[in-house]
Enzyme design. Structure first.
Site, PDB file in Angstrom:
ATOM      1  N   ASP A   1      28.790  14.255  42.766  1.00 45.82           N
ATOM      2  CA  ASP A   1      30.070  13.603  42.970  1.00 45.82           C
ATOM      3  C   ASP A   1      30.946  13.993  41.781  1.00 45.82           C
ATOM      4  OD1 ASP A   1      32.159  12.120  43.804  1.00 45.82           O
ATOM      5  OD2 ASP A   1      31.202  10.168  43.517  1.00 45.82           O
ATOM      6  N   SER A   2      32.237  14.156  42.059  1.00 48.54           N
ATOM      7  CA  SER A   2      33.182  14.621  41.034  1.00 48.54           C
ATOM      8  C   SER A   2      33.414  13.581  39.952  1.00 48.54           C
ATOM      9  CB  SER A   2      34.528  14.911  41.685  1.00 48.54           C
ATOM     10  OG  SER A   2      35.066  13.709  42.236  1.00 48.54           O
TER      11      SER A   2
ATOM     12  N   GLY B   1      36.141   6.384  49.729  1.00 46.56           N
ATOM     13  CA  GLY B   1      36.929   5.158  49.685  1.00 46.56           C
ATOM     14  C   GLY B   1      36.471   4.091  50.668  1.00 46.56           C
TER      15      GLY B   1
ATOM     16  N   CYS C   1       4.879   2.616  57.574  1.00 46.05           N
ATOM     17  CA  CYS C   1       5.442   3.404  56.465  1.00 46.05           C
ATOM     18  C   CYS C   1       4.344   4.199  55.759  1.00 46.05           C
ATOM     19  CB  CYS C   1       6.142   2.476  55.481  1.00 46.05           C
ATOM     20  SG  CYS C   1       6.929   3.357  54.130  1.00 46.05           S
TER      21      CYS C   1
ATOM     22  N   CYS D   1       4.757   5.569  52.715  1.00 45.74           N
ATOM     23  CA  CYS D   1       5.077   5.703  51.282  1.00 45.74           C
ATOM     24  C   CYS D   1       3.892   5.267  50.435  1.00 45.74           C
ATOM     25  CB  CYS D   1       6.318   4.899  50.922  1.00 45.74           C
ATOM     26  SG  CYS D   1       5.985   3.163  50.552  1.00 45.74           S
TER      27      CYS D   1
ATOM     28  N   CYS E   1       3.194   1.419  50.559  1.00 47.37           N
ATOM     29  CA  CYS E   1       2.603   0.897  51.796  1.00 47.37           C
ATOM     30  C   CYS E   1       1.235   1.494  52.095  1.00 47.37           C
ATOM     31  CB  CYS E   1       3.549   1.137  52.972  1.00 47.37           C
ATOM     32  SG  CYS E   1       5.031   0.120  52.869  1.00 47.37           S
TER      33      CYS E   1
END
Lengths: 393, 393
Positions: A94-95, A215, A303, A305, A308
Site C-alpha cells: 500500500d502506498s 476509502g 479446518c 490449520c 485446529c
C-alpha cells in the site's frame, strides 16, 4: 514488467463472481485471494513459513510505515523487502495514502502532496505521489499502489469529489514515476454512488493493470460499503483485477466476491487472533470463554490449520489465560487460514457454478460480529488527523 | 519403567567431563544436554516445531504451575502433557519445590508438607511429596523430580541442614509414591560444602536413577555455585545422570560440564531473548543496539538457527524496535540453539579428548554478563515468600 491477469471463469458481466490467475515475476496468484498484512515487513506474530503454511499466495506491506521505520533506503540496502523478511513470493504494497491521512498528524494537503508529522516521533515529512512510488520501488514490491486521498466514510460529496479528483491527478503522476513497476489505480468517491461511478470510469479509461477500491470500511455502514463496491465493479473493465482495500471480515469477502471483487487484505484476522477471537462458519468465538476450558476438540473440525489440527481448545484456552505468545500465533494462523480457505471455497463454488447457493447459505449461517468499533476507529483516525474537509484544498 | 543411562566416554573419575546416552520410553538424549523450559506446557514464544528445529532432545515443564493452571487432572483428561502441547519427545518435570518456596506466599512447612497461597489468586493449597508425585504422574512425564525444600543461596548452615534433611525424608516418600515413574533425587545443602557432600552421599546410597543438584543460582556467588557443583559430583555415582537445576548461562554450562554435570535447564535463553539479548561466543549482545540498525549479516556466522541463517541483524533490530512478536521468537530460538550447540561442541571436544582446551579458550573469550539481577531476584523471592529460616520446622 511481468504482470498478467487471466479470467478462468466464463461469466463476463462486470459484477459477476469470477475466478482468475494473476501472474507476477515472483509467482501466480489464483483468485479470489486474501492477502495477509505484514505492515512492517512481518505478519504480526507469524513467521513467513507459517504464512506459507496457511497457503497465502501474496503478502501486503505498507510503504508509509516502512518509509518511517526502518526507512526504504535501508530496506533497499538489505536487498529489498523480499530478502529483508525472507518471503520469496509476491508482495503488494500500500502506498501509505490511508496512513498519511489517518495515523499521521497536523497534515496539509494540496496538489503537490501531503505535509504530515510522523505518528511515532512527530518528525515532519512531505509525501508526494513521486515519493510514494520511490519508496515502493526501493522496497522492490511486485504490485504497488498510487498515492490516494482518503477521507472519513461519511464525508459530504464536495470534499469527497475534491479528494477523488486529486486521486485521479495523482495517479497520472504515479504512473510516470512508477516506470515499470506494476501500479494499480485506486477508486475513491466516499459513499456517493455517482461520484464512485464517475471515478471508476475515469480511471478505467486510463487502462491501469489493476483497480483498487479504496476509502471503504472507514466508518460507513456495511450496506454502504457493499453497495459502493458493486457500483464500482460495474464500471471497471472485466479483464483487470479488482482489489477491495482493507476488507475484511468473512461476510464482507463473501458479499464482495459476489459482486466481482478478486483480492482482499485486512489486519482483522491477526488483530482478532491476538485478542483470542477466532473465525468459524457460525461467527466469531472467543477462546477465552470458559466453555473451552475443558474442550478436547478443535474450534473447527473442517479446518486444516496448525491450531485446529494439532491442539485441543483446552490447550489454546490455557495459552490465552496465561498470555502465552504461542496462543496469539495459533489464533492468528487459524484466522488467516480461515479467510484463505474461505476464498478457496468460493473459488470452488464459482467453478462449480454454485456460488449463489454458497453465498446465501454462508450469510444465513454466519453470525456477523459488530465491527463498529473497528470502522469507527478508522473514521476517528481520519477525522483527528487534522485533515478536516475544510483543510482539503 | 524404561530408563537407562550409559556413559560413552572413558574417564570414570566422578568429576570428569563425560558424554552419555539417557534412554527414556520416548527417545534417547545424548549428553551434555540443555533442556528448554516450557513452564506452562509451552516454551515461551516457540512452537514445538521450533523447539525440535533447534535440536532440543527433551523439554522441561513445571508441576507447580500446571497444578495451579490448568490443573493436572485437566492435562490428564486431555491425554497427558505430551499430547496437550504436541511434543512427542521426552519431558522432564520439576516438582515445584522451588516455586512453592519462592513464588507462593504465606507458607508453612513441616514434615507433612507445605501450606501455601497461590501467587495467582491467593487460594490456599497443601502440597506434599505425595501430591507432587501425583501431579507429575497425571502429567505423564518421562522424568520426575521429588519435592525438595529450597532456601535462599546464602542461608546459614542450621536451616540449610534442616532443609536438606527434610529433602532426604521427602525423597523416600516420593519414591514410594512415584511407582514406576523415573524420579531423580535432589541434592541440597546451600553453600556449605560438608553439608552438600553429606547430602549427596546419603542420596547416593539410595541408588536413585539420576541426581539433580538443586538450590543453586539462587543468590549465591558464581564461585560458590561452581564449587558446590564440583563438591556434589565428587560424591555421586559415576553411572547416574547429574542434572544441575535452573542453570544457566554459557559460562555456567561450560564450567559445570567440566566437573561432570550432564543436564541443564534454564529460562535464561528465552527470557533474555524476549528482551533482545542474544548469546555469542564473545558474550551477550543486545539487538536493540544502534550498531545493528544497518548490519546486513547475522550475529553469529557459525550459528545455524533460523535467526542467523535467514535474517540480517538489521531486520532483527527492526523487529525489536517495533516490538514485533517475531523478534522475540527469533531471539529466543537463537539463544536456545546457542546453548544446545554449546552442548554439542562440548560433547565433540570430550569425545576428541580436547575438552580442557575448549573450556579454557571459551572462558577466556566469553565476556560474562552480570546475572546478579536474576539470581538476586530468585533470592528475594525465596526470602519474601514467608518461609523465613525461623519458620522452618
Amino acid at each position: 514488467m511481468t504482470f498478467a491477469f487471466r479470467l478462468t471463469s466464463s461469466d463476463r458481466s462486470p459484477t459477476a463472481p469470477r475466478t482468475a490467475i494473476v501472474t507476477t515475476a515472483r509467482g501466480e496468484i489464483v483468485t479470489p485471494a486474501f492477502m495477509p498484512v505484514g505492515t512492517l515487513a512481518t505478519v504480526k506474530a507469524l513467521s513467513t513459513d507459517e504464512v506459507a503454511s496457511v497457503r497465502a499466495q501474496i503478502l501486503l506491506v505498507n510503504a508509509y510505515h516502512l518509509y518511517l521505520r526502518p526507512g526504504h533506503e535501508l530496506v533497499a540496502q538489505m536487498g529489498g523487502v523480499h530478502r529483508f523478511m525472507d518471503w520469496p513470493g509476491p508482495i503488494l504494497s500500500d502506498s501509505g495514502g490511508f496512513q498519511v491521512f489517518s495515523l499521521a498528524r497536523l497534515g496539509k494537503v494540496d496538489d503537490a502532496g501531503v505535509r504530515f508529522r510522523s505518528h511515532i516521533d512527530g518528525s515532519e515529512h512531505f509525501y508526494t505521489p513521486e515519493l510514494a512510488m520511490e519508496v515502493q520501488r526501493s522496497l522492490g514490491v511486485d504490485i504497488a499502489m498510487p498515492l490516494d486521498h482518503v477521507l472519513p466514510g461519511e464525508s459530504a460529496i464536495e470534499p469527497a469529489r475534491d479528494a477523488a479528483e486529486r486521486t485521479l491527478r495523482w495517479y497520472e503522476r504515479c504512473r510516470v514515476a512508477a516506470g515499470d513497476l506494476t501500479t494499480f489505480a485506486i477508486v475513491q468517491g466516499g459513499v456517493h454512488p455517482e461520484l464512485r461511478r464517475w471515478h471508476a470510469r475515469e480511471l478505467a479509461s486510463l487502462d491501469a493493470p489493476g483497480y483498487s477500491i479504496g476509502g471503504l470500511s472507514v466508518g460507513e455502514s456495511k450496506e454502504a460499503m457493499w453497495s459502493m463496491t458493486a457500483a464500482v465493479t460495474a464500471e471497471l473493465p472485466v479483464d483487470r483485477p479488482r482489489y477491495l482495500m482493507g476488507v475484511g471480515s468473512p461476510e464482507d469477502l463473501v458479499t464482495a466476491v459476489g459482486t466481482g471483487v478478486d483480492m482482499f487484505d485486512c489486519v482483522l484476522p491477526t488483530r482478532l487472533g491476538r485478542n483470542g477471537s477466532v473465525f468459524t462458519d457460525a461467527g466469531r468465538a472467543n477462546v477465552r470463554n470458559a466453555r473451552y476450558r475443558t474442550d478436547p476438540g478443535p474450534i473447527d473440525p473442517q479446518c486444516d490449520c496448525m491450531m485446529c489440527s494439532r491442539f485441543s481448545m483446552a490447550y489454546v484456552h490455557h495459552l490465552f489465560r496465561n498470555e502465552e505468545l504461542l496462543g496469539y500465533r495459533l489464533a492468528s494462523i487459524h484466522n488467516i487460514r480461515y479467510l484463505i480457505r474461505l476464498t478457496e471455497r468460493m473459488r470452488a463454488s464459482i467453478t462449480a457454478g454454485t456460488f449463489a447457493d454458497f453465498r446465501d447459505e454462508f450469510l444465513a449461517t454466519y453470525r456477523s460480529a459488530d465491527d463498529a468499533t473497528r470502522t469507527e476507529q478508522k473514521a476517528k483516525w481520519l477525522k483527528q488527523s487534522g485533515f478536516e474537509p475544510d483543510a482539503v484544498r
